[in-house]
Design a protein around this motif. Structure first.
Motif, PDB file in Angstrom:
ATOM      1  N   LEU A 106      -2.099 -43.151 -25.944  1.00 28.25           N
ATOM      2  CA  LEU A 106      -0.922 -42.291 -26.129  1.00 28.25           C
ATOM      3  C   LEU A 106       0.339 -42.977 -25.610  1.00 28.25           C
ATOM      4  O   LEU A 106       1.441 -42.495 -25.779  1.00 28.25           O
ATOM      5  N   GLN A 107       0.146 -44.083 -24.911  1.00 34.53           N
ATOM      6  CA  GLN A 107       1.287 -44.799 -24.346  1.00 34.53           C
ATOM      7  C   GLN A 107       1.136 -46.274 -24.647  1.00 34.53           C
ATOM      8  O   GLN A 107       0.110 -46.717 -25.135  1.00 34.53           O
ATOM      9  N   GLY A 108       2.151 -47.011 -24.330  1.00 34.91           N
ATOM     10  CA  GLY A 108       2.069 -48.454 -24.510  1.00 34.91           C
ATOM     11  C   GLY A 108       3.373 -49.014 -25.016  1.00 34.91           C
ATOM     12  O   GLY A 108       4.146 -48.309 -25.659  1.00 34.91           O
ATOM     13  N   THR A 130      -4.698 -46.971 -20.423  1.00 37.09           N
ATOM     14  CA  THR A 130      -3.576 -46.033 -20.373  1.00 37.09           C
ATOM     15  C   THR A 130      -4.104 -44.637 -20.709  1.00 37.09           C
ATOM     16  O   THR A 130      -5.254 -44.491 -21.093  1.00 37.09           O
ATOM     17  N   LEU A 131      -3.225 -43.685 -20.599  1.00 39.16           N
ATOM     18  CA  LEU A 131      -3.566 -42.328 -20.994  1.00 39.16           C
ATOM     19  C   LEU A 131      -3.808 -42.334 -22.511  1.00 39.16           C
ATOM     20  O   LEU A 131      -3.068 -42.989 -23.241  1.00 39.16           O
TER      21      LEU A 131
END
Lengths: 229, 242
Positions: free
Chosen positions: A52-54, A36-37
């Motif tokens: 930073l995401q998830g 992810t990012l």
């Protein structure tokens, strides 16, 4: 962005020694890539990946804040901000066997109530079960719940609870940040509550920046002046 | 050189009717996070082709029987809006849309780490707002961006572009008009970071050499598209930096 920190997108090459949450790092053998990012932090030659995401995936032992969304015959269905709906049994809630003749489930918990609970078991083959048998667990009776991205929770808590303690001290609120991205606030007044929410939302937006604790502190102090708290 | 029917698709200086060189793509515009309600969304434009993609999930599927015990099920819906074409398109899913939904799903499945979310569903909605050729590849690019925007773990990003053969010449990123008069059309989707071609179709007749050359052209272009995708994803955070 501070030196040694950079934002990376899925598929980009990272050194094979990069560490971070396993589910967000893809191992290609000679190199790794973020799933992810996220941010790669390079310190003393070591690379650490911070997503930073998830989404929140339950783990046994996690303390979560759940929202009651439905009622079964002997259990409630709980939304824990995860792809998997959790289950809380009446027996567990009461701490004794449940007797449908004498106990009225709808008087114990209603749809829309929040509960602070612990994940009792979860292995992805079955939905997670929750328990409220523990200190500080059970129905949430006062305060406000704020939702943020689950990946922001470590930043909101900060190193050794530095960030959350600072917000708590500055606003006078009692704050509990659950790993599933829900934050429970108990504040002395409405203004402090609003300020605490503003601070939390600022951290959610600017999680990847440095010197954030100081900026959040400044924001709280300015807001306190404006609101006369 | 004109075709037998008198239609010519190249200008005298060798450029195409819209002024592009044969190996030139249309101007590309990408944006992420365009929809508030979706977990992830993206809008991608390849010239006049405009596609919106929205991603929901991973979430518990409403129909429990579709769930797979050891991985998430990826559901893709490619749809053309009734107003996307010059003549009204019936909003009912056509044979072509059902096929493209499958093709795009299969182009995304190798890169999405579905095994991390067993028994859940990841829904991808691709809505073509304006069609001017290359909607499946634009849709694939938009879907890849929206998946990344939703924070769904992926091995790599995917991009797509179509190569066409017009008047025996290979041209990159053909538009609707060129497609109508093309001898062949070859959409390609790939994840260049992991060296994987995930979508490959040919409609028409091409020689082996033309296919190889066309694939090289497409992969080179996809490289640029995927790099652009990364920049767009990162820009969301770079902008917020203080």
């Amino acid at each position: 962005m501070a030196k040694g920190r950079r934002i990376v997108a899925p598929g980009e090459q990272l050194p094979p020694d990069t560490t971070g949450p396993e589910e967000y790092l893809v191992d290609h053998g000679e190199w790794k890539s973020p799933a992810t990012l996220g941010i790669v932090d390079e310190r003393d030659g070591k690379h650490v990946f911070i997503p930073l995401q998830g989404v929140y995936v339950p783990r046994k032992g996690d303390i979560v804040i759940g929202l009651i969304t439905g009622q079964g015959i002997v259990n409630w269905f709980v939304d824990i901000n995860s792809p998997y709906q959790a289950i809380l049994t009446v027996q567990d809630f009461l701490g004794r066997p449940f007797n449908p003749m004498t106990d009225d489930m709808s008087k114990l918990l209603r749809i829309g109530d929040y509960v602070k609970a612990q994940v009792q078991a979860f292995d992805r083959t079955r939905n997670p079960t929750l328990t409220v048998q523990g200190e500080g667990l059970g129905r949430i009776v006062e305060g406000k719940i704020v939702e943020v991205l689950p990946s922001r929770i470590p930043r909101i808590i900060g190193k050794k609870h530095s960030m959350i303690n600072m917000i708590s001290e500055e606003t006078g609120c009692e704050i509990y940040a659950a790993v599933n991205g829900r934050i429970h606030l108990k504040c002395p007044n409405e203004d402090s509550e609003t300020i605490a929410i503003l601070a939390i939302k600022k951290i959610e937006r600017e999680t990847h920046t440095v010197g954030l604790t100081e900026r959040v502190k400044r924001l709280i102090q300015e807001e306190k002046k404006v609101r006369g708290v | 050189m004109a075709r037998k029917d008198g239609v010519t698709l190249f200008r005298e200086d060798g450029t195409r009717l819209d002024g592009r060189r044969p190996d030139e793509m249309r101007p590309i515009r990408m944006e992420v996070g365009v929809l508030e309600n979706a977990d992830g969304s993206a809008m991608v434009e390849f010239g006049r082709t405009k596609v919106l993609a929205a991603v929901y999930g991973p979430r518990e599927p409403v129909q429990k029987y579709i769930a797979i015990p050891d991985k998430a099920v990826l559901r893709v819906r490619y749809h053309m809006a009734p107003f996307s074409t010059s003549e009204r398109k019936s909003p009912a899913p056509s044979r072509r849309e059902v096929e493209l939904s499958k093709v795009i799903r299969e182009a995304l499945e190798p890169v999405v780490l579905t095994d991390q979310f067993p028994r859940t569903a990841i829904d991808v909605f691709i809505e073509v707002l304006q069609a001017d050729g290359g909607t499946r590849t634009t849709g694939l690019t938009a879907a890849s961006l929206a998946l990344a925007d939703a924070g769904i773990p992926m091995r790599a990003l995917v991009g797509g572009v179509a190569v066409g053969k017009i008047q025996d010449k290979l041209v990159l990123d053909i538009d609707e008009f060129e497609d109508n008069y093309a001898e062949a059309d070859m959409p390609v989707g790939a994840a260049p970071d992991i060296g994987l071609v995930t979508l490959f179709q040919i409609n028409g007749v091409m020689t082996r050499e033309e296919v190889m050359k066309g694939l090289d052209m497409a992969l080179e272009a996809i490289n640029k598209i995927v790099e652009m995708e990364k920049e767009v994803l990162k820009s969301k955070y770079v902008k917020a930096e203080v």
